[in-house]
Scaffold this motif. Structure first.
Motif, PDB file in Angstrom:
ATOM      1  N   GLU A   1      99.356  78.779  23.037  1.00 59.46           N
ATOM      2  CA  GLU A   1      99.725  80.069  23.620  1.00 59.46           C
ATOM      3  C   GLU A   1     100.145  79.899  25.080  1.00 59.46           C
ATOM      4  O   GLU A   1     101.123  80.512  25.532  1.00 59.46           O
ATOM      5  N   THR A   2      99.442  79.059  25.813  1.00 62.95           N
ATOM      6  CA  THR A   2      99.736  78.859  27.228  1.00 62.95           C
ATOM      7  C   THR A   2     100.992  78.021  27.419  1.00 62.95           C
ATOM      8  O   THR A   2     101.859  78.355  28.225  1.00 62.95           O
TER       9      THR A   2
ATOM     10  N   LEU B   1     103.452  82.331  25.678  1.00 61.95           N
ATOM     11  CA  LEU B   1     103.422  83.470  24.773  1.00 61.95           C
ATOM     12  C   LEU B   1     102.637  84.627  25.392  1.00 61.95           C
ATOM     13  O   LEU B   1     103.068  85.764  25.371  1.00 61.95           O
TER      14      LEU B   1
ATOM     15  N   TYR C   1      99.531  86.226  24.825  1.00 63.75           N
ATOM     16  CA  TYR C   1      98.851  87.323  24.139  1.00 63.75           C
ATOM     17  C   TYR C   1      97.756  87.914  25.011  1.00 63.75           C
ATOM     18  O   TYR C   1      97.531  89.102  25.010  1.00 63.75           O
TER      19      TYR C   1
ATOM     20  N   TYR D   1      94.599  76.721  20.013  1.00 63.83           N
ATOM     21  CA  TYR D   1      95.239  78.034  20.066  1.00 63.83           C
ATOM     22  C   TYR D   1      95.559  78.408  21.510  1.00 63.83           C
ATOM     23  O   TYR D   1      96.682  78.813  21.831  1.00 63.83           O
TER      24      TYR D   1
END
Length: 167
Positions: free
Chosen positions: A92-93, A97, A99, A88
């Protein structure tokens, strides 16, 4: 810090090679496939997706090893890092993204920065390659496009990129 920097350089090289080889394989195999041109474009999309997935997995494995076995950082408040959490974080990295729900600390921050930059570059490379493929295959008539390129005066066309799909 030197250990993480070494991992960063190794990952940059490895992911670039993976991406290059996947796009090269597509370049060599697509012209000889006897499938409709629009299906070739779908193959380009899936090929690029495969390359990005492999690269994210490689970064996730490295993150897992650096945190779990070498103790060179932490991922937020996660007490026992799992491979799914590393995946995850890596996805994401890599995609930038951001978050911000899993924040790296320690030397792991260097890896996160390198992964984000590398992901941006490789995603841009895929986008460029897909655009060239789309230009080539979108019309669904490869034969006519090839005839236009070989026509007298075709060398004066305004197109600035090489035709990577022509043998």
């Amino acid at each position: 810090m030197i250990i993480v920097a070494t991992f960063c350089v190794a990952l940059l090289v490895a992911t670039t090679l993976i991406h290059y080889e996947v796009l090269r394989a597509l370049t060599l195999s697509l012209p000889v496939l006897t499938i409709p041109p629009r299906s070739k474009l779908i193959a380009v999309i899936f090929g690029a997706f495969f390359a990005h997935t492999a690269e994210i997995i490689l970064y996730a494995l490295t993150t897992y090893v650096l945190v779990r076995y070498l103790g060179l950082g932490k991922l937020g408040e996660i007490r026992h890092l799992s491979m799914s959490a590393a995946m995850y974080f890596s996805a994401e990295t890599y995609t930038s993204l951001g978050y911000g729900d899993v924040i790296p600390s320690g030397d792991l921050r260097m890896l996160a920065g390198a992964e984000a930059l590398n992901g941006l570059l490789l995603i841009g490379w895929s986008a460029s390659y897909t655009y060239i493929a789309m230009e080539r295959f979108w019309s669904g008539d490869e034969g006519e496009a090839a005839k236009v390129r070989r026509a007298p005066g075709a060398h004066r066309r305004t197109r600035r990129h090489p035709d990577v799909f022509r043998r």
